[in-house]
Design a protein around this motif. Sequence first.
Motif, PDB file in Angstrom:
ATOM      1  N   VAL A 174      40.462  32.383  45.051  1.00  0.00           N
ATOM      2  CA  VAL A 174      41.829  32.377  44.511  1.00  0.00           C
ATOM      3  C   VAL A 174      42.561  31.073  44.884  1.00  0.00           C
ATOM      4  N   SER A 196      39.149  39.226  45.525  1.00  0.00           N
ATOM      5  CA  SER A 196      40.527  39.675  45.287  1.00  0.00           C
ATOM      6  C   SER A 196      41.338  39.499  46.576  1.00  0.00           C
ATOM      7  N   LYS A 220      46.832  41.050  47.091  1.00  0.00           N
ATOM      8  CA  LYS A 220      48.293  41.017  47.004  1.00  0.00           C
ATOM      9  C   LYS A 220      48.831  42.056  46.015  1.00  0.00           C
ATOM     10  N   CYS A 221      48.143  42.208  44.873  1.00  0.00           N
ATOM     11  CA  CYS A 221      48.687  43.155  43.886  1.00  0.00           C
ATOM     12  C   CYS A 221      47.728  44.328  43.656  1.00  0.00           C
ATOM     13  N   CYS A 252      44.735  44.551  40.774  1.00  0.00           N
ATOM     14  CA  CYS A 252      43.518  43.785  41.060  1.00  0.00           C
ATOM     15  C   CYS A 252      42.796  44.361  42.275  1.00  0.00           C
ATOM     16  N   ARG A 253      43.554  44.658  43.332  1.00  0.00           N
ATOM     17  CA  ARG A 253      42.936  45.168  44.563  1.00  0.00           C
ATOM     18  C   ARG A 253      42.174  46.468  44.282  1.00  0.00           C
ATOM     19  N   CYS A 302      47.916  42.248  36.248  1.00  0.00           N
ATOM     20  CA  CYS A 302      47.554  41.548  37.487  1.00  0.00           C
ATOM     21  C   CYS A 302      48.449  40.324  37.673  1.00  0.00           C
ATOM     22  N   LEU A 359      43.038  35.477  38.451  1.00  0.00           N
ATOM     23  CA  LEU A 359      41.815  36.068  39.000  1.00  0.00           C
ATOM     24  C   LEU A 359      41.656  37.512  38.511  1.00  0.00           C
ATOM     25  N   GLY A 360      42.666  38.324  38.756  1.00  0.00           N
ATOM     26  CA  GLY A 360      42.595  39.727  38.323  1.00  0.00           C
ATOM     27  C   GLY A 360      42.647  39.846  36.804  1.00  0.00           C
TER      28      GLY A 360
END
Length: 307
Positions: A60, A231, A234-235, A238-239, A276, A280-281
Amino acid sequence: MIEGLLIGAYAVGSKECFIYVRGEYETSISLLRNAVKQAEERGLCGDVKIKVVSGAGAYVCGEGTAIVNSLEGVRGEPRLKPPSMAVAGLHQKPTVVNNVETFAVIPEIINKGADWFGSIGAEKFPGTKLMCLSGDICNKVCVEVPTDATLRDVVEGFGDGVPGGKKLKALQLGGSSCGFVKPEQLDTPVDFDSIRSIGASLGSGAVYALDETRNVVDILLEIAKFYKHESCGKCTPCREGTMRIVELMEKLAAGQGTKGDIELLKSLAGYMQKSCFCPLGQSALTAFMSALKLFPEDFEAKLRKEA
Ligand code: SF4
């Protein structure tokens, strides 16, 4: 690249430059530190300080705001935008974040002129592109090609094709967040427009080759594991989403998946793309969506056989 960096610093009136490298690339870090030391010893840097920073190894941190967070010594997580980096970046000061490929080409353009640069490669996207070959390919190399070179030039010319006399099944182009292309698209030039016109993306310039014996679902499982690992957490979409993707892909790869699992992955792709926090997500299922469109038979072959 160091010269380009210094020209960039001069252009924006900056006295501080950072070259951020993933921590795993120890050889590159040591070569860069040595090059910066040599440039300083020869008085080429003036009063500009260049620091080569080793990241902790997070995918990331290829995202501009996450790099800046990491440079500040906090977690490498993306920041909310606005403000943009040009307004409030490192230590809340205006910051320019660019890829090293961009800085490396600046001295050449200044020395030889824009017309010279414009004459290399494709008309609309002149210049060169670094392409990095991996997977089922004879020569795993990183090459710099003009943008009018085709994927065939890269894969067959530099990569020397697929090992063991096997046929090429697909290329994943641009990195794990991008889709696949088929062998019939190999005559496409590697400029951004042409690659976009075949529904693909040039991304980082990564070219991952798959031979005819591969089932794309197995590759998607590896990609899913990578995203779960990378991942930043943070969110929530995505997590949590990357974990659910691994579970579903493991089921499919083991031949235990159902059509319902594929539908679930499709809806997850839409949901993650919209909710996301960072690319990334948002792109965690781009390769899956592309593979589903290009190789539906691979998914069919992996579905659970009802008794
Ligand atoms: S999308 Fe993933 S990597 Fe990006 S901020 Fe959210 S948890 Fe982190």
